[in-house]
Design a protein around this motif. Structure first.
Motif, mmCIF file in Angstrom:
data_model
loop_
_atom_site.group_PDB
_atom_site.id
_atom_site.type_symbol
_atom_site.label_atom_id
_atom_site.label_comp_id
_atom_site.label_asym_id
_atom_site.label_seq_id
_atom_site.Cartn_x
_atom_site.Cartn_y
_atom_site.Cartn_z
ATOM 1 N N UNK A 324 0.756 -1.757 -0.262
ATOM 2 C CA UNK A 324 0.210 -0.093 -0.228
ATOM 3 C C UNK A 324 0.742 1.363 0.296
ATOM 4 N N UNK A 325 2.740 1.272 0.218
ATOM 5 C CA UNK A 325 3.331 2.363 -0.380
ATOM 6 C C UNK A 325 2.922 2.830 -1.073
ATOM 7 N N UNK A 326 3.185 4.214 -1.545
ATOM 8 C CA UNK A 326 3.191 4.707 -3.041
ATOM 9 C C UNK A 326 4.396 4.969 -3.383
ATOM 10 N N UNK A 327 4.232 4.664 -5.116
ATOM 11 C CA UNK A 327 5.620 4.058 -5.483
ATOM 12 C C UNK A 327 5.472 5.588 -6.795
ATOM 13 N N UNK A 328 6.774 5.963 -7.242
ATOM 14 C CA UNK A 328 6.963 6.907 -8.239
ATOM 15 C C UNK A 328 7.413 6.804 -9.267
ATOM 16 N N UNK A 329 8.081 6.858 -10.530
ATOM 17 C CA UNK A 329 8.128 6.855 -11.528
ATOM 18 C C UNK A 329 7.983 7.722 -12.483
ATOM 19 N N UNK A 330 9.216 9.051 -12.694
ATOM 20 C CA UNK A 330 8.731 9.662 -13.655
ATOM 21 C C UNK A 330 9.303 9.644 -15.198
ATOM 22 N N UNK A 331 10.339 8.405 -15.419
ATOM 23 C CA UNK A 331 10.559 8.330 -16.201
ATOM 24 C C UNK A 331 10.375 7.039 -16.419
ATOM 25 N N UNK A 332 8.867 7.047 -16.904
ATOM 26 C CA UNK A 332 8.190 5.215 -16.754
ATOM 27 C C UNK A 332 8.254 4.662 -18.024
ATOM 28 N N UNK A 333 8.546 4.526 -18.941
ATOM 29 C CA UNK A 333 9.319 3.611 -20.073
ATOM 30 C C UNK A 333 8.275 2.560 -20.398
ATOM 31 N N UNK A 334 8.772 1.429 -20.545
ATOM 32 C CA UNK A 334 8.244 0.201 -20.539
ATOM 33 C C UNK A 334 7.286 0.522 -19.459
ATOM 34 N N UNK A 335 7.031 0.831 -18.731
ATOM 35 C CA UNK A 335 6.127 0.728 -17.609
ATOM 36 C C UNK A 335 6.191 -0.271 -16.064
ATOM 37 N N UNK A 336 7.528 -0.536 -16.424
ATOM 38 C CA UNK A 336 8.209 -1.993 -15.369
ATOM 39 C C UNK A 336 7.446 -1.185 -14.515
ATOM 40 N N UNK A 337 7.980 -0.576 -13.755
ATOM 41 C CA UNK A 337 7.829 0.679 -12.225
ATOM 42 C C UNK A 337 6.711 0.065 -12.117
ATOM 43 N N UNK A 338 5.882 0.814 -12.420
ATOM 44 C CA UNK A 338 4.305 0.642 -12.671
ATOM 45 C C UNK A 338 3.919 -0.532 -12.049
ATOM 46 N N UNK A 339 3.704 -1.527 -13.197
ATOM 47 C CA UNK A 339 3.384 -3.005 -13.277
ATOM 48 C C UNK A 339 4.183 -4.006 -12.353
ATOM 49 N N UNK A 340 4.957 -3.861 -11.682
ATOM 50 C CA UNK A 340 5.545 -4.310 -10.496
ATOM 51 C C UNK A 340 4.924 -3.832 -9.871
ATOM 52 N N UNK A 341 5.193 -2.800 -9.055
ATOM 53 C CA UNK A 341 4.479 -1.806 -8.124
ATOM 54 C C UNK A 341 3.529 -2.618 -7.669
ATOM 55 N N UNK A 342 2.297 -2.564 -8.774
ATOM 56 C CA UNK A 342 1.281 -3.288 -9.003
ATOM 57 C C UNK A 342 1.115 -4.524 -8.050
ATOM 58 N N UNK A 343 1.838 -5.525 -8.619
ATOM 59 C CA UNK A 343 1.755 -7.142 -9.105
ATOM 60 C C UNK A 343 2.312 -7.265 -7.276
ATOM 61 N N UNK A 344 2.582 -6.220 -6.436
ATOM 62 C CA UNK A 344 3.539 -6.170 -5.401
ATOM 63 C C UNK A 344 2.547 -5.939 -4.292
ATOM 64 N N UNK A 345 1.164 -5.100 -4.777
ATOM 65 C CA UNK A 345 0.396 -4.859 -4.187
ATOM 66 C C UNK A 345 0.683 -3.137 -3.613
ATOM 67 N N UNK A 346 1.360 -2.231 -3.969
ATOM 68 C CA UNK A 346 1.937 -0.745 -3.422
ATOM 69 C C UNK A 346 1.112 -0.298 -5.040
ATOM 70 N N UNK A 347 0.904 1.649 -4.720
ATOM 71 C CA UNK A 347 0.213 2.204 -5.035
ATOM 72 C C UNK A 347 1.212 2.376 -5.872
ATOM 73 N N UNK A 348 0.767 3.295 -7.478
ATOM 74 C CA UNK A 348 1.629 3.640 -7.860
ATOM 75 C C UNK A 348 1.138 4.604 -8.627
ATOM 76 N N UNK A 349 2.291 5.854 -9.204
ATOM 77 C CA UNK A 349 2.378 7.086 -10.235
ATOM 78 C C UNK A 349 3.639 6.729 -11.146
ATOM 79 N N UNK A 350 2.900 6.660 -12.703
ATOM 80 C CA UNK A 350 3.802 6.519 -13.617
ATOM 81 C C UNK A 350 3.798 7.544 -14.639
ATOM 82 N N UNK A 351 4.739 8.547 -15.182
ATOM 83 C CA UNK A 351 4.558 9.442 -15.832
ATOM 84 C C UNK A 351 5.536 9.130 -17.284
#
Length: 514
Positions: A324-351
Motif C-alpha cells: 500500500x506504499x506509494x511508488x513514483x516513476x517519472x521516467x516510466x519508459x516501458x512501464x516496468x515500475x508500475x507493473x511490478x508495484x501493482x503486482x506487489x500490492x503497492x500504489x503507483x504513479x507513472x509519468x
C-alpha cells in the motif's frame, strides 16, 4: 561541499520554480481502468517536469519510494528517447527533476536511480547537492549482463543504482531484509538430524568494550573443558541466558564436546539478510531477461533499448516499501515500475511522455490488471485485479495575463492554494472538505476558497465574493472558531467585520504566489 559547475548551471537551478503548474485532466483514451476508484494508481502522459509540478500539490511528502531510469546520455539513439544529449544539457535536464522529486519523498522515503559510467559519477555529485551528501545510502552494482562483453577494451557488464534517503536513519529502520539464497544458506547443515532443521554454530564471544559483569563467567563443557572469554572479549550473552540456551540444546561445543561454546542458530529463525551493494544477475535479472519480457508483452516488438527486468524492480520495492506504499516513476519508459508495484500490492504513479504512453504503457498496465503471467507474476502469485486512472496535462493555472485560466476548477486551485499556504499535500477527500469552501485547518488556521461556484451560486458577485450572505453560509456549513484565511474574487466586508470574524481576506488571483 564540492559542487559541479557546468554551462547554464544557474539557469538550471531556477528551472523548476519557473515551470507553470498545469491541471490534470482525464485522458482522451480513457480515464478509469479496472477498479480505479479505490486503487490510488495513476498513469500520467506528459513532460515529466511539468507533470511533477502538476502532481506536487496532491502528493508532496507522500511517496515512499521513487525509482527512475533516466536516459544514460550514451550517445546512442533510441526510438523513444533522445539519449544523445551533450553533458551540460544532461545535467540541466536532470537537476530540476531531481529537485522536484525530492519534494515528493516521505520522511522515511528513498530515491533509487539507475545509471552507468557515462554520467554515474557526475550524477552522484549532483544528487549529493540536491539530497544532501549525508543522505547518501549506497551505490548498488547491478550485473546487467551474464556473459562477457567483448566489443570494448574492457567489457561493460554492470550499471549502478544510486540510493538516497530523506532520512537515512528512518530509512534503515523501515527497510526490509532480502531473502537468503540457497548458496548463502549452504552453511546451515543438520549433521545430527535435529528435528528443528538446519543450523549453524555462531561464535558466542563479543568485543568487551561495553560489556557488563554478567558477560564474564566460566563455561564448563560436557567434555570437561573450561573456557573463559579471550583477552579483550566477553561472552555475547549473560550467564543466565547461556544457561537457558544450554538447557534448550542451543549451545554447540564441537564434535568432541570440549570446544569453545557456540550458539546454535536455525535457518528457520533467520528472517533474511541485510541488503548489500552487489546485485548479481541470477538474483535480480539482466538485460536479456528484460528484453524477453518486453517482447512477450508487445508480441515480438522490442520498444525500448534498455528496459529493466521486473526482478530488479521487485528487489528495490521489496527493500524500500511495504504493501500500500506509494511508488513514483517519472521516467516510466516501458512501464516496468508500475507493473511490478501493482503486482506487489503497492500504489503507483507513472509519468511518460509521447504517444507510447498510450500505445505501450497503457496496454501493458491493462494486461497487469487482467492478470498477465509474465515477469514476477508467478513469484508473487499475481492473479490480476486493481486498476488505475489515466490522465494528461491540461491548461496552466494562470494564463498569459496572470489571470486564472478558464479551465481551472475548484479542486485544481484548492490543491495549489493549500500547498502554497501549508507546504503540504492537499487531501480533497478529508472529512468535512467535500462540497464546501473549507480546504482544511493547518496549525490552528482554517483556509477557505471561494471559487468556481463552490457554494452553488456562480454569479460573479455572489458565491465567489465574500459578502455578508456568504459569511453566513460559511458559519452554517464549515465554521472554524480560530483564525481564518479566505481566498476569493472580491470582498464587500469592512475591516472591522473581518477582524470580528477572525478573517484574513486574500484576493484572487493576485494574492496567489506563482
Amino acid at each position: 561541499m564540492p559542487t559541479l559547475d557546468w554551462l547554464d548551471r544557474d539557469a538550471a537551478f531556477r528551472t523548476a520554480a519557473q515551470v507553470p503548474t498545469r491541471v490534470l485532466r482525464p485522458h482522451a483514451a480513457g480515464h478509469h481502468f479496472g477498479d480505479a476508484a479505490t486503487s490510488g494508481n495513476l498513469l500520467v502522459q506528459g513532460d515529466n517536469l511539468e507533470a511533477l509540478k502538476a502532481l506536487l500539490p496532491f502528493y508532496r511528502g507522500q511517496v515512499k519510494c521513487i525509482f527512475i531510469d533516466p536516459p544514460y546520455n550514451t550517445k546512442s539513439a533510441f526510438e523513444h528517447y533522445d539519449d544523445n544529449l551533450e553533458h551540460s544539457q544532461w545535467l540541466s535536464m536532470m537537476l530540476p527533476r531531481l529537485q522536484l522529486l525530492r519534494e515528493f519523498l516521505r520522511e522515511d522515503g528513498s530515491i533509487w536511480v539507475t545509471i552507468d559510467d557515462n554520467e554515474g559519477h557526475y550524477l552522484k555529485v549532483l544528487m549529493d547537492e540536491v539530497f544532501g551528501r549525508g543522505n547518501f545510502v549506497a551505490s548498488c552494482v547491478w550485473q546487467k549482463r551474464y556473459s562477457r562483453e567483448n566489443r570494448e577494451a574492457i567489457g561493460d557488464v554492470h550499471d549502478y543504482v544510486l540510493v538516497y534517503a530523506r532520512d537515512p536513519f528512518r530509512f534503515k529502520a523501515i527497510r526490509n531484509l532480502v531473502p537468503m539464497t540457497e548458496d548463502q544458506a549452504k552453511v546451515y547443515r543438520n549433521p545430527n538430524d535435529d528435528p528443528r532443521g538446519r543450523w549453524r554454530p555462531v561464535p558466542m564471544t563479543a568485543q568487551a568494550g561495553h560489556a557488563t559483569p554478567e558477560q564474564f563467567y566460566e563455561v564448563v563443557t560436557p567434555g570437561g573443558a573450561v573456557h573463559r572469554p579471550p583477552v579483550g572479549r566477553c561472552w555475547g550473552i549473560s550467564k543466565s541466558t547461556y544457561e537457558r540456551l544450554n538447557r534448550e540444546g542451543r549451545i554447540y561445543f564441537g564434535k568432541d564436546n570440549k570446544s569453545q561454546p557456540n550458539i546454535i542458530r536455525y535457518l528457520s529463525e533467520v528472517p533474511g539478510m541485510a541488503p548489500w551493494t552487489w546485485w548479481p544477475s541470477d538474483e535480480v535479472g539482466h538485460n536479456d531477461e528484460s528484453k524477453k519480457e518486453a517482447m512477450q508483452l508487445q508480441e515480438g516488438e522490442l520498444s525500448f533499448g534498455t528496459p529493466k527486468p521486473e526482478r530488479l524492480l521487485q528487489r528495490i520495492l521489496h527493500i524500500a516499501t511495504h504493501p500500500h506504499d506509494l511508488i513514483l516513476d517519472s521516467f516510466l519508459g516501458s512501464g516496468t515500475t508500475a507493473a511490478v508495484a501493482h503486482k506487489m500490492g503497492r500504489r503507483w504513479i507513472g509519468i511518460e511522455m509521447g504517444e507510447h504512453a498510450v500505445t505501450h504503457c497503457l496496454p501493458r498496465l491493462q494486461k497487469v490488471v487482467a492478470g498477465e503471467p509474465g515477469g514476477i507474476s508467478q513469484a508473487v502469485d499475481w492473479q490480476g485485479g486493481g486498476g488505475f486512472r489515466f490522465v494528461q496535462l491540461g491548461a496552466p493555472l494562470f494564463d498569459a495575463h496572470g489571470d486564472l485560466h478558464a479551465d481551472v476548477r475548484f479542486a485544481d486551485l484548492a490543491a495549489f492554494v493549500w500547498l502554497r499556504e501549508t507546504g503540504t499535500a492537499y487531501d480533497a477527500e478529508a472529512p468535512g472538505r467535500r462540497g464546501t469552501p473549507l480546504l482544511g485547518v493547518h496549525e490552528g488556521t482554517a483556509l477557505y476558497l471561494l471559487y468556481n461556484g463552490i457554494l452553488g451560486d456562480r454569479r460573479p458577485a455572489a458565491g465567489n465574493v465574500l459578502t455578508s450572505a456568504v459569511l453566513d453560509a460559511l458559519q452554517r456549513l464549515c465554521w472554524h472558531d480560530g483564525p481564518k484565511v479566505v481566498y476569493g474574487e472580491a470582498c464587500t466586508l469592512g475591516d472591522a467585520r473581518l477582524a470580528q470574524a477572525g478573517i484574513t481576506f486574500r484576493q484572487l488571483p493576485h494574492a496567489l504566489p506563482r
